[in-house]
Write a protein that holds these residues in place. Structure first.
Motif, PDB file in Angstrom:
ATOM      1  N   GLU A  24      20.727 -39.221   0.834  1.00 33.69           N
ATOM      2  CA  GLU A  24      19.890 -38.013   0.757  1.00 33.69           C
ATOM      3  C   GLU A  24      19.425 -37.573   2.125  1.00 33.69           C
ATOM      4  O   GLU A  24      19.352 -36.377   2.422  1.00 33.69           O
ATOM      5  CB  GLU A  24      18.672 -38.265  -0.143  1.00 33.69           C
ATOM      6  CG  GLU A  24      18.988 -38.257  -1.620  1.00 33.69           C
ATOM      7  CD  GLU A  24      19.872 -37.076  -2.018  1.00 33.69           C
ATOM      8  OE1 GLU A  24      20.976 -37.328  -2.544  1.00 33.69           O
ATOM      9  OE2 GLU A  24      19.492 -35.914  -1.764  1.00 33.69           O
ATOM     10  N   GLN A  62      22.230 -35.785   3.742  1.00 33.84           N
ATOM     11  CA  GLN A  62      22.411 -34.477   3.116  1.00 33.84           C
ATOM     12  C   GLN A  62      21.337 -33.495   3.557  1.00 33.84           C
ATOM     13  O   GLN A  62      21.624 -32.326   3.846  1.00 33.84           O
ATOM     14  CB  GLN A  62      22.400 -34.601   1.582  1.00 33.84           C
ATOM     15  CG  GLN A  62      23.565 -35.394   1.014  1.00 33.84           C
ATOM     16  CD  GLN A  62      24.892 -34.640   1.066  1.00 33.84           C
ATOM     17  OE1 GLN A  62      25.036 -33.658   1.799  1.00 33.84           O
ATOM     18  NE2 GLN A  62      25.852 -35.093   0.287  1.00 33.84           N
ATOM     19  N   ASP A  63      20.087 -33.989   3.653  1.00 29.46           N
ATOM     20  CA  ASP A  63      19.012 -33.117   4.128  1.00 29.46           C
ATOM     21  C   ASP A  63      19.310 -32.637   5.543  1.00 29.46           C
ATOM     22  O   ASP A  63      19.096 -31.467   5.896  1.00 29.46           O
ATOM     23  CB  ASP A  63      17.671 -33.856   4.140  1.00 29.46           C
ATOM     24  CG  ASP A  63      17.138 -34.080   2.737  1.00 29.46           C
ATOM     25  OD1 ASP A  63      16.272 -34.951   2.564  1.00 29.46           O
ATOM     26  OD2 ASP A  63      17.616 -33.378   1.814  1.00 29.46           O
ATOM     27  N   GLY A 122      21.887 -29.988   5.562  1.00 28.28           N
ATOM     28  CA  GLY A 122      21.277 -28.726   5.150  1.00 28.28           C
ATOM     29  C   GLY A 122      20.468 -28.111   6.287  1.00 28.28           C
ATOM     30  O   GLY A 122      20.533 -26.904   6.556  1.00 28.28           O
ATOM     31  N   SER A 178      32.391 -35.815  -3.715  1.00 30.25           N
ATOM     32  CA  SER A 178      31.194 -35.121  -4.231  1.00 30.25           C
ATOM     33  C   SER A 178      30.108 -35.008  -3.168  1.00 30.25           C
ATOM     34  O   SER A 178      29.448 -33.978  -3.048  1.00 30.25           O
ATOM     35  CB  SER A 178      30.660 -35.844  -5.465  1.00 30.25           C
ATOM     36  OG  SER A 178      30.436 -37.208  -5.136  1.00 30.25           O
ATOM     37  N   GLU A 179      29.923 -36.058  -2.377  1.00 26.65           N
ATOM     38  CA  GLU A 179      28.910 -35.991  -1.325  1.00 26.65           C
ATOM     39  C   GLU A 179      29.315 -35.011  -0.246  1.00 26.65           C
ATOM     40  O   GLU A 179      28.502 -34.222   0.243  1.00 26.65           O
ATOM     41  CB  GLU A 179      28.688 -37.384  -0.707  1.00 26.65           C
ATOM     42  CG  GLU A 179      28.166 -38.427  -1.675  1.00 26.65           C
ATOM     43  CD  GLU A 179      26.809 -38.064  -2.260  1.00 26.65           C
ATOM     44  OE1 GLU A 179      26.122 -37.167  -1.729  1.00 26.65           O
ATOM     45  OE2 GLU A 179      26.439 -38.672  -3.285  1.00 26.65           O
ATOM     46  N   THR A 209      31.181 -32.433  -0.386  1.00 24.22           N
ATOM     47  CA  THR A 209      31.250 -31.013  -0.734  1.00 24.22           C
ATOM     48  C   THR A 209      29.919 -30.422  -1.172  1.00 24.22           C
ATOM     49  O   THR A 209      29.828 -29.235  -1.443  1.00 24.22           O
ATOM     50  CB  THR A 209      32.282 -30.789  -1.867  1.00 24.22           C
ATOM     51  OG1 THR A 209      31.979 -31.693  -2.927  1.00 24.22           O
ATOM     52  CG2 THR A 209      33.683 -31.030  -1.363  1.00 24.22           C
ATOM     53  N   ARG A 210      28.882 -31.244  -1.215  1.00 25.83           N
ATOM     54  CA  ARG A 210      27.621 -30.744  -1.777  1.00 25.83           C
ATOM     55  C   ARG A 210      27.102 -29.505  -1.056  1.00 25.83           C
ATOM     56  O   ARG A 210      26.705 -28.536  -1.667  1.00 25.83           O
ATOM     57  CB  ARG A 210      26.557 -31.827  -1.776  1.00 25.83           C
ATOM     58  CG  ARG A 210      25.509 -31.551  -2.859  1.00 25.83           C
ATOM     59  CD  ARG A 210      24.213 -32.200  -2.618  1.00 25.83           C
ATOM     60  NE  ARG A 210      24.305 -33.660  -2.693  1.00 25.83           N
ATOM     61  CZ  ARG A 210      23.239 -34.457  -2.596  1.00 25.83           C
ATOM     62  NH1 ARG A 210      22.040 -33.930  -2.446  1.00 25.83           N
ATOM     63  NH2 ARG A 210      23.378 -35.753  -2.638  1.00 25.83           N
ATOM     64  N   HIS A 211      27.092 -29.552   0.273  1.00 25.14           N
ATOM     65  CA  HIS A 211      26.601 -28.379   1.015  1.00 25.14           C
ATOM     66  C   HIS A 211      27.735 -27.549   1.585  1.00 25.14           C
ATOM     67  O   HIS A 211      27.488 -26.600   2.318  1.00 25.14           O
ATOM     68  CB  HIS A 211      25.730 -28.829   2.196  1.00 25.14           C
ATOM     69  CG  HIS A 211      24.392 -29.377   1.806  1.00 25.14           C
ATOM     70  ND1 HIS A 211      23.333 -28.553   1.460  1.00 25.14           N
ATOM     71  CD2 HIS A 211      23.939 -30.633   1.703  1.00 25.14           C
ATOM     72  CE1 HIS A 211      22.287 -29.317   1.157  1.00 25.14           C
ATOM     73  NE2 HIS A 211      22.620 -30.570   1.293  1.00 25.14           N
ATOM     74  N   THR A 232      36.269 -26.350   1.776  1.00 25.54           N
ATOM     75  CA  THR A 232      36.854 -27.686   1.863  1.00 25.54           C
ATOM     76  C   THR A 232      38.267 -27.563   2.395  1.00 25.54           C
ATOM     77  O   THR A 232      38.967 -26.589   2.133  1.00 25.54           O
ATOM     78  CB  THR A 232      36.912 -28.389   0.491  1.00 25.54           C
ATOM     79  OG1 THR A 232      37.800 -27.640  -0.351  1.00 25.54           O
ATOM     80  CG2 THR A 232      35.562 -28.484  -0.147  1.00 25.54           C
TER      81      THR A 232
END
Lengths: 226, 221, 220
Positions: free
Chosen positions: B174, B177-178, B181, B198-199, B201-203, B207
């Motif tokens: 996380e 990911q933050d 972002g 999945s991780e 492509t989250r933000h 791709t």
């Protein structure tokens, strides 16, 4: 330029800090140097006059053997941290790496020599004190000459498969002027320089240092490329 | 798609060979600034090599690569000033403490090396308790967080992440990911190489899938 | 190809003729006797060894500046010829020295430097064997080629200085007088042979490299 020095000094400080924490390098160097001196003394025999005559040569052999031992470690720490390429990823002239590692090697060798010369003086019954000035100069020039080629070739061979073979092989021809010059000069100093030959040796050492420093520094970035 | 904004990253016909092995076999790719791109593909498909070329750690064998308009072969230093590569194991010296490692990084990139600022950085990644412990004692997850702090310190405009999610627990993931972002909202360009789809492509805005050194698929997730 | 064959023929004839002349036709030397004939081979080969060494330096420099692999291949050719010639120089010199000076080896600046040169060459070849990647190999090799060239004159000077302190300057060697026509012709012949060998080896190296390097479309 100041950027280059700042980064070189950052590398130097990091390496010295690491060395301080482990003390591995310096203690290995010290014990190895002592070993070399003692072994040579035993091998040559208790002929004090002879040992005194050979003192210059024996000291420099000890310095070079010991120095070679510590050379590969300078770049091993980089390998453990992720590789020298990550160091190169930082902006700025990559020559800072050579300068920083060179300075580190010089510091370690200087510490060694400060302890080695008096020890040799005792073992071989030679008095270095009256010649302190010239000896310091010669020690500085010789150590610098060894360190610059040593650091340079260490960087070159860090990835080599046969590093233990290759580094001494590459280093040996490069060190001949250093050995001849440093030992020649040391011998002349101890004899009182009767024929004024010291100047010639010092000039040889100084020119060698300058030439090799410039060339190694200039071509260093090529070694780091991939 | 025609864009009148200069691409942050542009790669044309890029090839890279290691001895007999071709790691990149002609990659064509570009991305506008302030985007997040997920580079997907199994291990050994060329993701790491591509990131290293963009970080100017590797010279291309053929083709060209440009980051923020600077060519990797001709102006590597300009790229190094504005780009940072986060490697899977990070770049840290075991005998130095977390803070000392950041001090070194700061000095190498001409960033502020004051202890307070660096402690704050370490706090932001959850390492304030271990700031003065040698990295030797850090777990893999902690090393990763330290690496994240180092990248934050550099504050690059192009961020290259090589497997940023491995060895991290849920909280750690996380955190990354933050960070991604945050970078995106600050206008940086982020390239994420990961096999965790999945991780990664989250933000992601796009791709790109690699296979055997070539791009086989480009998409918007 | 035609030009290469002609060159090869000329080299063979040139070297052959000079060798035959030196070994069989010329009268033996007054002072040194029959063994002096070896010098007609030893000295030109030593010259070729030095020439090769300079070539290595030049090619290495060109590679570093232009990054074209052809320079690296030429440097390799020069090194291989150089190693051979340096080793031969030392062996022939040794054979010449035993009857002339009574010893196989002397710590003379020229001899010592030649031995060091051999070591530098060998180091070059070992460094080359360290890498499969043609570009990386070329980079490392060219660094050795440049540094090695810079080192050798200083080695010569330092050994010269060292020797002059431990021995009176009169060395038992007296070579300067031997530069007759045959010697000069030998120099030319051996240089031509060197050029021929360089070209042959370079072309071979090109083919070796082509086999090594395969295009991006082929499977690894």
């Amino acid at each position: 330029m100041s950027d280059l020095l700042r980064r070189a000094s950052a590398i130097l400080r990091k390496d010295l800090l690491t060395e301080l924490r482990t003390r591995q390098g310096i203690s290995a160097m010290l014990s190895f140097a002592a070993l070399v001196l003692f072994l040579f003394s035993f091998a040559i025999g208790p002929n004090t006059a002879l040992l005194g005559q050979l003192a210059g040569g024996l000291i420099w052999v000890a310095i070079i053997f010991t120095g070679t031992l510590s050379l590969s470690r300078a770049f091993q720490t980089e390998e453990l941290a992720g590789g020298i390429r990550l160091l190169r990823a930082y902006p700025g002239d990559p020559r800072a790496i050579l300068l920083g590692k060179l300075a580190g090697n010089l510091v370690l060798l200087s510490i060694l020599e400060i302890l080695l010369f008096p020890a040799a003086g005792i073992l071989f019954q030679v008095d270095f004190l009256p010649h302190l000035g010239p000896l310091l100069l010669v020690a500085a020039l010789g150590t610098f000459g060894f360190s610059i080629v040593g650091t340079f070739f260490s960087a070159l061979t860090v990835h080599a498969r046969a590093r233990e073979l290759l580094l001494p092989l590459l280093l040996f021809p490069a060190l001949i002027p250093v050995v001849l010059g440093a030992v020649g000069a040391t011998d002349e100093i101890l004899k009182g320089d009767p024929l004024g030959r010291l100047a010639g040796w010092v000039q040889l050492l100084a020119s060698y240092d300058v030439i090799l420093f410039v060339v190694c520094l200039w071509i260093f970035p090529v070694i780091l490329e991939e | 798609m025609v864009s009148d904004v200069a691409p942050a990253v542009r790669v044309e016909g890029l090839t890279k060979r290691f001895g007999r092995r071709w790691a990149l076999r002609g990659v064509d790719f570009q991305t506008p600034p302030s985007t997040v791109v997920a580079l997907l593909g199994a291990n050994g498909t060329g993701k790491t090599t591509l990131l290293r070329v963009l970080a100017t750690l590797l010279r291309p064998t053929g083709g060209t690569a440009e980051v923020l308009g600077a060519d990797v072969a001709r102006s590597p230093d300009a790229i190094r000033r504005s780009t940072a590569l986060m490697t899977p194991l990070g770049h840290a010296y075991d005998e130095l403490t977390g803070v000392e490692n950041l001090v070194f990084a700061a000095r190498m990139c001409d960033r502020p090396a004051g202890r307070d600022g660096l402690l704050e950085l370490l706090g932001a990644v959850g390492l304030e308790a271990s700031a003065d412990l040698p990295v030797r004692s850090y777990s893999t997850g902690m090393r990763k967080r330290l690496e994240l702090a180092r990248i934050r310190l550099i504050a690059p405009r192009v961020v290259l992440l090589d497997e940023p999610f491995t060895s991290l627990d849920g909280a750690g993931v996380e955190l990354v990911q933050d960070e991604i972002g945050r970078w995106r909202s600050e206008g940086a360009t982020v390239l994420i190489a990961s096999h965790l789809v999945s991780e990664a492509t989250r933000h992601a805005d796009r791709t790109v899938r690699l296979r055997e050194g070539k791009i086989v698929e480009e998409a918007r997730p | 190809m035609k030009g290469q064959k002609t060159l090869g023929l000329v080299s063979l004839v040139g070297v052959g003729a000079c060798t035959i002349f030196a070994l069989f036709v010329l009268p033996p030397d007054r002072l040194q006797g029959e063994v002096q004939r070896l010098l007609y081979i030893h000295v030109p080969i030593a010259w070729v060894a030095m020439l090769s060494f300079f070539m290595v330096f030049l090619m290495s420099l060109l590679y570093v500046v232009q990054r074209k692999l052809k320079w690296d291949l030429m440097a390799l050719a020069a090194v291989e010829i150089g190693v051979l010639c340096t080793a031969l120089t030392l062996v022939l010199g040794s054979i010449w020295a035993k009857p002339t000076w009574g010893v196989w080896w002397e710590w003379d600046p020229r001899i010592t430097t030649t031995a060091i040169l051999l070591i530098v060459y060998i180091g070059y070849l070992i460094v080359r064997s360290m890498s499969d990647d043609p570009d990386q190999r070329a980079r490392w090799a060219s660094v050795i080629g440049i540094i090695g060239f810079v080192q050798v004159p200083v080695v010569y000077l330092s050994v010269f200085w060292w020797r002059s302190l431990h021995q009176p300057p009169s060395s038992p060697r007296s070579m300067a007088s031997a530069f007759g026509t045959v010697m000069l012709l030998s120099f030319v012949a051996y240089t031509v042979a060197f050029t021929y060998l360089m070209i042959r080896r370079y072309r071979l190296a090109q083919k070796e490299l082509a086999i090594e390097m395969r295009g991006p479309e082929e499977a690894p």
